[in-house]
Write an enzyme that holds these catalytic residues in place. Structure first.
Site, PDB file in Angstrom:
ATOM      1  N   SER A  88      -9.879   1.340   2.688  1.00  0.00           N
ATOM      2  CA  SER A  88      -9.058   2.181   1.846  1.00  0.00           C
ATOM      3  C   SER A  88      -7.949   1.424   1.121  1.00  0.00           C
ATOM      4  O   SER A  88      -7.419   1.921   0.125  1.00  0.00           O
ATOM      5  CB  SER A  88      -8.428   3.292   2.693  1.00  0.00           C
ATOM      6  OG  SER A  88      -7.517   2.737   3.626  1.00  0.00           O
ATOM      7  N   SER A 105      -9.981  -1.032   6.892  1.00  0.00           N
ATOM      8  CA  SER A 105      -9.412  -0.859   5.551  1.00  0.00           C
ATOM      9  C   SER A 105      -8.667  -2.046   4.970  1.00  0.00           C
ATOM     10  O   SER A 105      -8.270  -2.012   3.806  1.00  0.00           O
ATOM     11  CB  SER A 105      -8.479   0.344   5.533  1.00  0.00           C
ATOM     12  OG  SER A 105      -9.243   1.502   5.360  1.00  0.00           O
ATOM     13  N   LYS A 128       0.842  -1.208   0.000  1.00  0.00           N
ATOM     14  CA  LYS A 128       0.000   0.000   0.000  1.00  0.00           C
ATOM     15  C   LYS A 128       0.873   1.252   0.000  1.00  0.00           C
ATOM     16  O   LYS A 128       1.920   1.281   0.648  1.00  0.00           O
ATOM     17  CB  LYS A 128      -0.911  -0.028   1.239  1.00  0.00           C
ATOM     18  CG  LYS A 128      -1.975   1.056   1.263  1.00  0.00           C
ATOM     19  CD  LYS A 128      -2.873   0.877   2.497  1.00  0.00           C
ATOM     20  CE  LYS A 128      -4.003   1.899   2.549  1.00  0.00           C
ATOM     21  NZ  LYS A 128      -4.863   1.729   3.754  1.00  0.00           N
TER      22      LYS A 128
HETATM   23  N1  GLN Z   1     -13.252   3.403   5.960  1.00  0.00           N
HETATM   24  C1  GLN Z   1     -12.776   3.833   7.240  1.00  0.00           C
HETATM   25  C2  GLN Z   1     -12.507   5.293   7.207  1.00  0.00           C
HETATM   26  O1  GLN Z   1     -12.754   5.888   6.225  1.00  0.00           O
HETATM   27  C3  GLN Z   1     -11.570   3.050   7.617  1.00  0.00           C
HETATM   28  C4  GLN Z   1     -10.322   3.563   7.039  1.00  0.00           C
HETATM   29  C5  GLN Z   1      -9.127   2.735   7.377  1.00  0.00           C
HETATM   30  O2  GLN Z   1      -9.241   1.674   7.985  1.00  0.00           O
HETATM   31  N2  GLN Z   1      -7.974   3.260   7.013  1.00  0.00           N
HETATM   32  O3  GLN Z   1     -12.051   5.861   8.149  1.00  0.00           O
END
Ligand code: GLN
Length: 472
Positions: free
Chosen positions: A152, A176, A77
């Site tokens: 994400s 995420s 990532k």
């Molecule tokens: N979708 C969640 C957010 O927008 C989790 C994001 C993540 O785990 N980095 O905060």
């Protein structure tokens, strides 16, 4: 020989039996990644030093060294630093930022000769559930390219699910890794907070973030986790090995039935219940449990997380890293740089975060959310007095269409309703493929989430492996 849809274990066997070299294996994956990336936008960059990395791996193997991950091609990532490579967090503000050091996990992987194929797409600074918040366009779900891969860490999930890498790394702050894993039909494992050092991962919600593996099998997740975990003096929250409990084989599963009624698609719940029935037939005991404060987790998360994000993102000011816009004076430099560099969701969270921390509001919001977080932690502690594992679906829906929720932040936030409580409590959880549901003409994967007590990470592997066997 088909070299492009292997697990870590299968690739390891081929490498050890000298049926393939690390150089050949890496070349096969680079070729496929290059071919498929136009369609999936999983990688923001496929590295040009892959061959050299693979040569190093071959040398380690020839010298009789190495471990499970030696010569294994991985997708990383874009918020995990690899020295000498761009790490942009999929943000314009860091578009050309070149990492000057390796993240702890990258050091660990380099030590054993793992091969990094490239850096993967993500929601900007890991805020989102679909990768649509990337400054470089969304990634696509390999099961249906009109749909999001989740987020994400959607790029890493799409890369592994689409066979553009054997395994990958993401970060999980609120879901995420588990949510995109579920939506792409692969395994995503979020370790206990502190199991893996956060050194060299771009900080988002520092009390929630965990670097986490994406793999095709539960066994592979265990291999990757074993390689990256461990104490590190540069992350004060990293936990020593002695903290973690030894592996047990969980048998008693708790299901927070009441909590599984809001906003979940009917067929997802059906598949979940059917899967539990199958587990029962295999000797698992399934009991209803109460997690009374779980319903506040999402609201509390969307206070704690932006509060931490607004603080962490303050460092991107055009002075120390990345893009700089010239204004009329220093303050104007900051405003121009941040105004142009950050996307809409980053700005939204910075505003929310600054507000909930501001004098006069911090008690009503930030401190209250912190108190709710303690209640959530306690709910888990109480529940685990009676059960070994807690099970929920990973995500309330399968992959949605690109654009479907992009302009509705609240709808997007509910994608994490079942994953966020886990980060709030700091406990480990794994998402394992649970079959598919139909949408239009596509069979879309969904995931089963198993949650274990703090430090009981290794107990997720036996039940996860069993589940893989039971559901197929
Ligand atoms: N979708 C969640 C957010 O927008 C989790 C994001 C993540 O785990 N980095 O905060």
């Amino acid at each position: 020989m088909e070299l492009q849809n292997l697990t870590i274990k299968e690739a390891r066997a081929l490498l050890d039996e000298k049926k393939v070299t690390a150089v050949e294996l890496a070349a096969a994956y680079v070729e496929r990644a290059k071919k498929k990336n136009g369609e999936l936008n999983a990688y923001l960059e496929i590295f040009d030093d892959v061959n050299e990395q693979a040569q190093r791996a071959d040398k380690i193997i020839a010298d009789g060294g190495g471990s499970m991950l030696t010569g294994i091609p991985l997708a990383i990532k874009d918020n995990i630093l690899i020295k000498g490579h761009i790490a942009s967090g999929a943000s314009k503000i860091l578009e050309n930022y070149v990492a000057s050091y390796d993240a702890h996990v990258i050091e660990q992987l380099k030590n054993v000769g793992a091969v990094f194929l490239g850096r993967t797409n993500m929601d900007e600074f890991a805020m989102g559930s679909s990768t649509e918040n990337s400054a470089f366009g969304p990634s696509k779900n390999p099961h249906d390219v009109t749909r999001i891969p989740g987020g994400s860490s959607g790029g890493s999930a799409a890369a592994v699910a689409g066979d553009l890498a054997i395994a990958g790394l993401g970060t999980d702050t609120g879901g995420s890794v588990r949510q995109p894993a579920a939506l792409c039909g692969i395994v995503g494992f979020k370790p206990t907070y502190g199991a893996v050092s956060r050194y060299g991962a771009m900080a988002l919600g520092s009390s929630l973030d965990q670097i986490s593996p994406f793999t095709k099998t539960v066994e592979d997740a265990e291999f990757l986790f074993t390689t990256i975990r461990g104490i590190d003096s540069r992350d004060a929250t990293a936990l020593p090995d002695t903290y973690f409990s030894t592996t047990t084989s969980p048998k008693r599963i708790g299901v927070p039935k009441k909590f599984l009624t809001q906003g979940i698609d009917e067929d997802v719940l059906e598949v979940f219940n059917e899967s539990l029935e199958l587990m029962k037939k295999e000797g698992y005991e399934v009991v209803d449990i109460e997690l009374p404060n779980m319903k506040y987790a999402l609201a509390a998360y969307y206070i704690v997380m932006p509060a931490e994000a607004s603080t962490n993102l303050a460092r991107y000011d055009g002075v120390r890293y990345g893009v700089k816009e010239e204004g009329e004076n220093l303050t104007d430099d900051y405003m121009q740089t941040r105004g142009k560099g950050f996307g809409a969701e980053s700005r939204r969270r910075i505003l929310i975060g600054a507000f909930v921390l501001s004098s006069g509001y911090a008690d009503a919001y930030y401190r209250k959310a912190t108190a709710v977080r303690e209640l959530i932690r306690n709910d888990f502690r109480e529940a685990f007095k009676d059960v070994d594992i807690i099970a929920t679906p990973t995500s309330p829906t399968p992959a949605f269409k690109i654009g479907e929720k992009a302009n509705d932040p609240l709808a997007m936030y509910t994608a994490d309703i079942f994953t966020v409580p886990v980060n709030m409590a700091g406990v480990p959880a794994i998402s394992v493929p649970m079959g598919t549901v139909k949408r239009e003409d596509s069979a879309l994967p969904i995931g089963m989430q198993f949650i274990a007590p703090h430090g009981a990470d290794s107990s997720l592997f036996p039940i996860g492996k069993d589940f893989e066997r039971i559901v197929v």
